[in-house]
Scaffold this active site. Structure first.
Site: not given
Length: 404
Positions: A167-169
């Protein structure tokens, strides 16, 4: 030749992962990225594993190529320095809860009023609108809520955690695209904009079939956990050899026929029940044991892959990290690079995938020490030596011991 974002100044007022990954990517493409941190501990990512001699590999990975500024925003001199810095910036990146930075005078409305060309990129758990906008969240929260985790693992068992922060990347990568698009748009209008990215939105958007499968069936088809197999793409999954695991991607008709000929001869290749995707999916419980048995009967993982490749069937070993690092393809593509760290000395780190014919995107410096570039950045903003010395003495400009 110069990198495509040379001359662009980015203020990275983010922490941990999504924002730092976004700005590190911009740095790799030539932007002058200034990472701004609070005095003392700095970015929380500095204390995240793996730690060696006080330096975090996690932090280095997401912040290499940047310059470092540690400034006390509670002091009027620190607040003024930040306003000067942002006045000459092209991009501002932050990943705090919506509204949090407005209290520091760093909200979009205030900054864009002083710098109309500023591209202000916000990354948050749920975005700046909607009923959940004020909630805190991390990548794991988005991965759980998005339906991504619900499809992982063995049916009936708790889904396993992804060991990478998808999700972050993914949000960070979308941020790179959005920032670059906004920079181009500014060349047409002269105006900046506010980019509002949500971890949750980005993770929902990653679904390549599950959402449409549910919507187009009017809710009749609910994607389920399927272990190491893709029920809608037979054969496409993980299989066990005597000495390891491998993946086979023979989900298209031609690849299936080559696989069938390899493992079952003309009898299996000629079975018309399996000549279409729908037919293979309908008979997957008959097909998969045949593939598994053939793989298990081979002398080993490498022998199975060699036979598959010789037959023109896409396949690969399930590699461990040590195998990835030493993979000749990864070495040839320079995905592991050498860095000179100010504390650790020579180290190796994972590169980013950007490749331009006429520009070198390999990082030229490690992640900054906390406050490493305070004096140089302040001087660029017009502060004289006495003013810089006073701010250093008073802790407005903070430097960790290694810098001093």
């Amino acid at each position: 030749m110069s990198l495509p974002l040379a001359g662009i100044r980015v203020i990275d007022y983010s922490h941990f992962l999504a924002g730092p990954h976004l700005s590190r990517s911009l740095a790799a493409m030539g932007a002058d990225v200034i990472k701004v941190e609070r005095p003392g501990a700095g970015d929380a990512g500095r204390s995240h594993a793996f730690i060696r001699d006080g330096r975090s590999g996690y932090f280095i990975q997401q912040n290499m190529g940047k310059r470092g500024l540690a400034v006390d925003m509670k002091d009027p001199r620190g607040a003024e320095l930040m306003q000067r810095l942002i006045a000459g910036a092209d991009v501002f990146v932050e990943n705090y809860r919506p509204g949090a930075l407005a209290k520091l005078g760093l909200g979009y409305e205030e900054l864009s009023a002083k710098n109309p060309g500023l591209i202000y990129c916000s990354v948050s758990a749920y975005g700046h609108t909607g009923p959940d906008a004020a909630k805190a969240g991390f990548g794991l929260i988005a991965e759980a809520k998005s339906g991504l985790l619900a499809q992982l693992g063995v049916p009936g068992a708790p889904p396993p955690l992804l060991r990478v922060s998808i999700a972050d990347l993914y949000a960070g990568t979308h941020g790179v695209a959005a920032v670059c698009a906004a920079l181009y748009g500014r060349t047409q209008t002269g105006k900046g904009t506010h980019i509002d990215l949500s971890l949750y939105d980005c993770t929902v958007s990653i679904h390549d079939y599950a959402v449409q499968e549910y919507l187009m069936s009017n809710g009749a088809v609910m994607p389920q956990q399927t272990g190491s197999d893709m029920p809608n793409s037979t054969v496409y999954g993980v299989f066990s050899a005597r000495d390891g695991h491998l993946v086979i991607a023979a989900q298209v008709d031609d690849a299936w026929r080559r696989l069938a000929l390899l493992i079952g001869g003309e009898a299996l290749a000629g079975d018309t029940r399996f000549h279409t995707t729908a037919g293979r999916n309908a008979h997957r419980l008959e097909i998969l044991p045949l593939v598994s048995a053939w793989v298990a009967a081979q002398p080993g993982q490498h022998a199975a892959i060699a036979a598959l490749e010789a037959a023109g069937i896409p396949s690969a070993p399930v590699q461990t990290i040590d195998q990835v690092i030493n993979d000749p393809q990864i070495v040839a593509r320079e995905m592991i690079v050498d860095l000179d760290d100010p504390v650790l000395g020579p180290i190796k780190a994972c590169n980013l995938p950007y490749r331009f014919r006429d520009a070198d995107t390999r990082p030229t410096r490690s992640a900054p020490l906390l406050g490493q570039d305070n004096a140089a950045i302040a001087a660029e903003l017009g502060y004289d030596a006495d003013a810089i010395a006073a701010m250093r003495a008073d802790g407005v400009l903070y430097e960790e011991e290694a810098v001093r």
